[in-house]
Scaffold this active site. Structure first.
Site, PDB file in Angstrom:
ATOM      1  N   ASP A  77       0.873  -1.171   0.000  1.00  0.00           N
ATOM      2  CA  ASP A  77       0.000   0.000   0.000  1.00  0.00           C
ATOM      3  C   ASP A  77       0.918   1.231   0.000  1.00  0.00           C
ATOM      4  O   ASP A  77       2.139   1.123   0.146  1.00  0.00           O
ATOM      5  CB  ASP A  77      -0.968  -0.008   1.187  1.00  0.00           C
ATOM      6  CG  ASP A  77      -2.193   0.864   0.881  1.00  0.00           C
ATOM      7  OD1 ASP A  77      -2.145   1.658  -0.074  1.00  0.00           O
ATOM      8  OD2 ASP A  77      -3.201   0.774   1.607  1.00  0.00           O
TER       9      ASP A  77
HETATM   10  C1  BGC Z   1      -5.058   3.238   0.095  1.00  0.00           C
HETATM   11  C2  BGC Z   1      -5.181   2.202  -1.011  1.00  0.00           C
HETATM   12  C3  BGC Z   1      -5.060   2.890  -2.348  1.00  0.00           C
HETATM   13  C4  BGC Z   1      -3.739   3.593  -2.400  1.00  0.00           C
HETATM   14  C5  BGC Z   1      -3.449   4.257  -3.725  1.00  0.00           C
HETATM   15  C6  BGC Z   1      -3.830   4.106  -0.066  1.00  0.00           C
HETATM   16  O1  BGC Z   1      -3.845   5.174   0.799  1.00  0.00           O
HETATM   17  O2  BGC Z   1      -5.044   2.593   1.342  1.00  0.00           O
HETATM   18  O3  BGC Z   1      -6.395   1.524  -0.891  1.00  0.00           O
HETATM   19  O4  BGC Z   1      -5.210   1.949  -3.376  1.00  0.00           O
HETATM   20  O5  BGC Z   1      -3.705   4.584  -1.397  1.00  0.00           O
HETATM   21  O6  BGC Z   1      -4.239   5.351  -3.934  1.00  0.00           O
END
Ligand code: BGC
Length: 745
Positions: free
Chosen positions: A284
């Site tokens: 993530d």
């Molecule tokens: C979120 C993810 C997301 C990623 C990219 C993160 O803050 O937890 O779910 O896909 O950002 O935007």
């Protein structure tokens, strides 16, 4: 460089022309490429950056990223959209880097790209798997036309705590329902051939446990045992792996002290070894860097070791792999085969997406113009939205509205064209939804007299993805006008709830009632007119005990997307008979959280004595349980039969539409394993059927259960079947059921 492109094309042609299966062709291609890559180039494939549309312009060059793209030090990009923009960057990489390996463009396409569908939680209330596949298909059509090949969806985190802002992004509290929706979404996004120009790679997230963050506070620790892990949290991920989802994303949280990004048990032991998953795991956002904050790594160097050894293949935005892995391999700390394994998977994904054949095929300006935001998608958005609405209460058949001439519309969300678009809105434009007020005007035209009062403001100041939402708590000056409108109306539609950015990432709440002055507004209106239909717009279950007691009709309309107002009007007018059922329990109070239907019995279930498991000040039941939702008609359940045979157990029931209009019903089947080696839930959803039943018609519904349906995961994550007594329950919600008990051997 041009030479290199030629070599790649010749190789592809050679492999394609020979008489071998697609997968061995891909393997040969990938192996050949891998052999020619330097260590640095390999690590580049594991590096992912976020980009604004000006990445190839000044801001990109300023921090040196522009150069990294040219050097093959970036393998994928997130947040760059548009056929033209993606083509430009792709060209830069393909034409300048030594091997010309194309980028993958990724983006959070969560509930639509331009045409916005209801929030995932809302859509789940439709229990309509075909329709949910269709909305994913449309999202993929639009996103791929804008140059995107990979979405970070679906989120399959089972969640049981409405304080957590991201419940909006998931499919609710039940592992079985979440698993089925996950499969439907993956099918809608990926189709049967990833190389198609309108299909895209899906990504199930967040692996694992993110939905059970302590006290519903985002990013918080998760402390759970193996039973919960294997039987509740992991089934949707396992189902997704079986459905060949292209990628997985790590969760931010730690489970029992082990951050998911560095969790060897989850990734290596379970996902790769036990489940045989061959796809890509992406971290993530900066979750590799955050291993330092978790206190399991002293710096990004050590964090890289932990993450790569656990099995995280792509580093999203931490800059950890690109800065550290080369040296870590060279000094022997990390084995090069770990890198090869990751890169092999990434190249395989690129191959499957067809990027080696044509890196630009997704970036077609004409196609983008034709497809993105096409009006034909709006019809599906409206249909999904009507099916996502849940009728929570309807005393004295107040709904559908019938013949009332003077309709009052009150509330800060009544004319709001933005909140229904919800959070995680991709390219959904601000203020682009059909508001409730517009929907009612469209539906009724001049045949009714509409009057409107906002009553109060909801959010003051920022209401966007990046800032904290501030709620109005002082200014009651609009109440008087609301009272006037209510006094002069036959029926009042109160449109209350949460603004778009009050749910979503980092939007946890410690109180989940109607925010700000809205409950007070509802009460003053109620004093002058009792004929109220409460239309809730929100991204999570709310606690509404006063409204549940005093307001005659309540519709849960969530954040329904582009066609919100029209869809709500379809239901209010009776053009569509509501059929949604809650995918998550609505608590009576925050103190009940986490609350979910598939709970364990405990050693002290309800009894007449004081010494049983309960709160003194609130009933044990939820306000509105999982699976609950009314219709304008009524359904009578009768003749439950449970028969055990050689092929498993057959459960049948008759459902009669005893009301005066046709309607869709979602018939639900639950089981309970009475005695097992570990305590099993009092109810577990094992099947459902959604069907239209005509007035007066009786339909027989049959479910076939096999051994797997009666099995559960033991502490090692293996499915076990223990024969014995099972209770079978069928009905219209998890709390209104006919039951029978038989022995299953
Ligand atoms: C979120 C993810 C997301 C990623 C990219 C993160 O803050 O937890 O779910 O896909 O950002 O935007």
């Amino acid at each position: 460089m041009k030479e290199m492109v030629l070599v790649v094309l010749v190789m592809l042609c050679f492999f394609r022309c020979s008489d071998r299966s697609e997968s061995s062709l891909a393997n040969d291609y990938v192996e050949n490429l891998l052999e020619r890559m330097t260590l640095k180039e390999k690590i580049g494939q594991m590096n992912q950056y976020s980009a604004g549309s000006n990445l190839t312009g000044p801001s990109g060059s300023e921090d040196g990223r522009y150069e990294k793209f040219k050097n093959g030090e970036v393998g994928s990009v997130l947040n760059l959209v548009g056929a033209e923009e993606t083509k430009k960057l792709q060209k830069l990489v393909v034409e300048n880097s030594r091997l010309g390996i194309p980028l993958i463009f990724s983006y959070d396409v969560i509930h639509g790209y331009k045409t916005i569908f209801p929030l995932p939680l809302a859509e789940s209330a439709s229990w309509d798997l075909d329709l949910m596949e269709k909305s994913a298909r449309i999202a993929a059509l639009e996103a791929t036309a804008s140059g995107i090949q990979w979405t970070f969806a679906p989120m399959v985190d089972v969640s049981r705590d409405a304080r957590w802002g991201r419940v909006m992004e998931g499919f609710g509290e039940d592992p079985y329902l979440v698993s089925l929706i996950a499969r439907a979404k993956i099918k809608g996004l990926q189709g049967s051939d990833l190389s198609g120009v309108s299909t895209m790679a899906a990504c199930v997230k967040h692996f694992a446990g993110y939905g059970l963050a302590e006290s519903g506070k985002d990013y918080n620790s998760v402390n759970i045992g193996k039973n919960l892990l294997h039987n509740v949290l992991l089934p949707p991920f396992r189902a997704s792996a079986q459905s060949k989802v292209a990628t997985f994303m790590n969760a931010f949280n730690a489970i029992d002290g082990v951050p998911s990004t560095a969790n060897e048990y989850l990734l290596r032991d379970l996902l790769f070894e036990k489940w045989g998953y061959e796809g890509v795991v992406v971290s993530d956002w900066n979750s590799i860097g955050e291993l330092v904050n978790h206190g399991v790594a002293k710096d990004k160097n050590q964090a890289s070791v932990l993450a790569i050894n656990a099995g995280s293949h792509i580093d999203m935005e931490a800059d950890a792999y690109i800065q550290n892995l080369e040296q870590l391999v060279e000094n022997g700390t990390v084995k090069e085969e770990r890198i090869d394994d990751a890169v092999r998977r990434i190249l395989q994904l690129k191959f499957n997406l067809g990027l080696f054949e044509d890196p630009y095929k997704y970036s077609d300006v004409e196609r983008e113009k034709e497809i993105v935001g096409s009006t034909e998608f709006r019809g599906v958005a409206r249909e999904v939205a009507t099916k996502s609405i849940v009728l929570l209460k309807n005393n004295n058949h107040l709904l559908p509205l019938n013949g009332e001439r003077k309709i009052g519309i009150i509330g800060p969300l009544a004319k709001d064209k933005d909140s229904p678009i919800g959070n995680w809105r991709a390219q959904g434009e601000s203020n682009s939804a059909v508001s409730l007020y517009e929907g009612i005007s469209n539906a009724y035209g001049d045949s009714v007299e509409l009057s409107y009062a906002k009553g109060c403001d909801l959010s003051i100041g920022p209401n966007n993805f990046f800032e904290e939402v501030q709620i109005e708590t002082e200014d009651r000056s609009g109440f008087a006008e609301a009272i006037q409108v209510a006094q002069s109306s036959e029926v009042v539609l109160m449109v209350l709830g949460e603004p778009a950015f009050m749910s979503g990432e980092a939007r946890s709440r410690s109180e989940i009632g109607l925010p700000g002055l809205q409950l007070d507004l509802l009460k003053v209106v109620h004093e002058v007119n009792k004929n109220i239909v409460l239309l809730l717009m929100n991204g999570r279950p709310l606690t509404i005990p006063w409204a549940a007691e005093n307001i005659p009709a309540i519709l849960e309309t969530w954040h329904l997307g582009s066609e919100a107002g029209n869809a709500i009007a379809d239901v209010l007018s009776g053009k569509v008979n509501p059929s949604g059922k809650l995918p998550i329990s609505f608590p009576r109070s925050v103190g009940q959280l986490p609350i979910y239907y598939n709970k364990l019995n405990t050693g002290r279930p309800k009894s007449d004595m004081v010494f049983y498991s309960h709160h003194m000040d609130v009933e044990n039941s939820s306000q509105y349980p999982f699976g609950y939702g009314l219709s304008y008609t009524t359904f009578v359940y009768d003749n439950l039969k449970v028969e055990s045979g050689n092929d498993g157990v057959t459960v049948s029931i008759e459902v009669t539409n005893s009301g005066d209009r046709r309607g869709e019903e979602i018939v639900q089947l639950y089981i309970r394993d009475v005695v097992a080696t570990i305590s099993r839930p009092v109810l577990e959803l094992k099947g459902f059927k959604k069907m239209m039943i005509e007035t007066g018609e009786t339909k027989k519904v049959e479910f076939q259960l096999s051994k797997e349906d009666f099995s559960f995961y033991n502490m090692d994550g293996d499915l076990v079947f223990e024969p014995g007594e099972f209770v079978f329950s069928v009905g219209t919600s998890s709390e209104k059921l006919l039951t029978q008990r038989i022995e299953v051997n």
